[in-house]
Write a protein that holds these residues in place. Structure first.
Motif, short mmCIF file in Angstrom:
data_model
loop_
_atom_site.label_atom_id
_atom_site.label_comp_id
_atom_site.label_asym_id
_atom_site.label_seq_id
_atom_site.Cartn_x
_atom_site.Cartn_y
_atom_site.Cartn_z
N THR A 173 0.76 -1.36 -0.45
CA THR A 173 -0.19 -0.07 -0.18
C THR A 173 0.91 1.37 0.50
N PRO A 174 0.38 2.13 -0.68
CA PRO A 174 1.51 3.28 -0.91
C PRO A 174 1.19 4.30 0.29
N GLY A 175 2.50 4.74 1.28
CA GLY A 175 2.15 5.33 2.57
C GLY A 175 1.74 6.78 2.19
N LEU A 176 2.15 8.07 3.45
CA LEU A 176 1.90 9.24 3.24
C LEU A 176 2.56 10.08 2.24
N GLY A 177 4.47 9.25 2.41
CA GLY A 177 4.91 10.01 1.61
C GLY A 177 5.38 11.63 2.08
N ILE A 178 5.34 11.16 4.37
CA ILE A 178 5.91 12.73 4.87
C ILE A 178 7.40 12.33 4.55
N ILE A 179 7.80 11.54 5.16
CA ILE A 179 9.01 10.21 4.98
C ILE A 179 9.24 9.71 4.59
N ASN A 180 11.38 9.70 4.35
CA ASN A 180 11.46 8.59 3.15
C ASN A 180 12.20 7.58 4.26
N VAL A 181 11.37 6.72 4.59
CA VAL A 181 10.72 5.30 5.19
C VAL A 181 9.92 3.98 4.71
N THR A 182 10.39 2.99 4.52
CA THR A 182 9.40 2.08 4.47
C THR A 182 9.16 0.85 4.87
N ALA A 186 14.30 -6.22 13.12
CA ALA A 186 14.38 -7.40 13.93
C ALA A 186 15.90 -7.19 14.15
N ALA A 187 16.64 -6.74 13.23
CA ALA A 187 17.99 -6.64 12.70
C ALA A 187 18.61 -5.63 14.00
N ALA A 188 18.08 -3.90 13.51
CA ALA A 188 18.03 -3.33 14.27
C ALA A 188 19.05 -2.39 14.82
N GLU A 189 19.67 -1.75 15.16
CA GLU A 189 20.56 -1.03 16.24
C GLU A 189 19.99 -0.12 16.77
N TYR A 190 18.98 0.93 15.48
CA TYR A 190 18.12 2.15 16.17
C TYR A 190 16.06 2.32 15.98
N GLU A 191 15.95 2.81 16.92
CA GLU A 191 14.75 3.35 17.19
C GLU A 191 14.56 4.60 16.10
N GLY A 192 13.23 4.08 15.93
CA GLY A 192 12.19 5.21 14.86
C GLY A 192 13.44 6.57 14.35
N ALA A 193 12.43 7.50 13.99
CA ALA A 193 13.27 8.02 12.37
C ALA A 193 13.09 9.67 12.52
N ARG A 194 13.99 10.19 12.39
CA ARG A 194 13.34 11.86 12.18
C ARG A 194 14.29 12.53 10.53
N TYR A 195 13.35 13.61 10.97
CA TYR A 195 13.64 13.90 9.31
C TYR A 195 13.10 15.76 9.48
N LYS A 196 13.71 16.23 9.78
CA LYS A 196 13.56 17.65 10.22
C LYS A 196 13.07 18.21 11.33
N ASN A 197 11.13 18.42 11.53
CA ASN A 197 10.79 17.98 12.43
C ASN A 197 9.69 16.93 13.04
N VAL A 198 10.28 16.11 12.31
CA VAL A 198 9.24 15.41 11.12
C VAL A 198 9.35 14.17 12.74
N PHE A 199 8.93 13.62 13.03
CA PHE A 199 9.47 12.45 14.26
C PHE A 199 8.67 10.99 14.26
#
Length: 274
Positions: free
Chosen positions: A116-125, A202-215
């Motif tokens: 499904t296409p997302g909202l495209g607010i931030i560059n993640v999949t 499941a293999a990440a070393e990081y939590e969440g995302a930030r782009y400008k003031n988008v979290f």
């Protein structure tokens, strides 16, 4: 800067994206504003309603089941996308949690194989787990805030409040429950480094995302009640942008119970990874 401060918070799709008590995040933001004498208005933006640019200072979008996420996509692209994308590019604060975080991205692959296409607010999949992922990412999550963001959080509190910066946690705590695996694209930074739990996948070393003031974050619990410093960070970013004052500070609050809950989670769950 005026003598009195105001903020407008917008809750996106409250009827469809409201799992795990995520509305508690808006309650925290509103209360922390009110306790400081900041006039805070919370409004809903639901299915069928059109958004207009410049009408809010902070967006919030909570979690939802797969069918709820799919339900809002067409409405968003038809009635809200241009405004929200313009606002966030201009620095308006946005917080998405779990399903709301997944939905903020470019695409998300459902458990039934539907992309499904997302909202495209931030560059993640986000993708449904493949055969290499044997379990959901579920459990308590502890993550460490990056140095630059931590310094920004410290700068929000007036220097006259001696010692306040010494008790600001450098961690975020919450509870994650997701099968989707999220991957960050170019131009997007992690929100925090995982100390215990999973985070983005499941293999990440990081939590969440930030782009400008988008979290974006996978932390339920709700996120902000046990992380009052992060709630203040969102409020401070929104106020500094609205009033064009990078030196604006907030009077600190006691936060005795909030910080006790935070430190308890760190002490109990923060010693292991995965």
């Amino acid at each position: 800067m005026p003598d009195s401060l105001t903020l407008t918070l917008t809750h996106l799709y409250p009827d469809h994206l409201n799992l795990y008590g995520d509305t508690g995040n808006l309650i925290v933001l509103r209360r922390r504003c009110q306790w400081r004498g900041i006039d805070c208005t919370v409004k809903s933006l639901s299915m069928g309603e059109v958004s207009r640019p410049g009408e809010t200072d902070l967006y919030f979008m909570g979690g939802g089941q797969d069918n709820d996420q799919v339900a809002v996509v067409e409405d968003f692209h038809q009635l809200k996308a241009d405004t929200i994308q313009a606002d966030t590019e201009a620095g308006v604060v946005f917080l998405g949690v779990c399903g709301g975080y997944q939905l903020m991205g470019n695409t998300f692959l459902m458990g039934n194989g539907q992309e499904t296409p997302g909202l495209g607010i931030i560059n993640v999949t986000t993708k449904a787990p493949g055969t290499e992922v044997k379990q959901r990412c579920i459990g308590n999550l502890v993550a460490e805030i990056p140095d630059a963001m931590y310094e920004e959080i410290q700068s929000l509190y007036a220097e006259s409040q001696a010692g306040k910066s010494q008790i600001i946690p450098k961690t975020l705590v919450g509870f994650e429950n997701h099968s989707g695996q999220t991957f960050l694209g170019e131009g997007v930074e992690p929100l925090a480094k995982t100390v215990a739990g999973f985070g983005n996948n499941a293999a990440a070393e990081y939590e969440g995302a930030r782009y400008k003031n988008v979290f974006g974050s996978y932390m339920h619990g709700s996120l902000l009640p046990k992380n009052p410093h992060f709630a203040d960070y969102l409020i401070g970013l929104a106020l500094r942008r609205k009033y064009q004052d990078p030196t604006l500070t907030l009077p600190p609050l006691a936060d005795t119970e909030e910080l006790e809950a935070h430190h308890y989670a760190v002490a109990r769950y923060g010693s292991t990874r995965g």
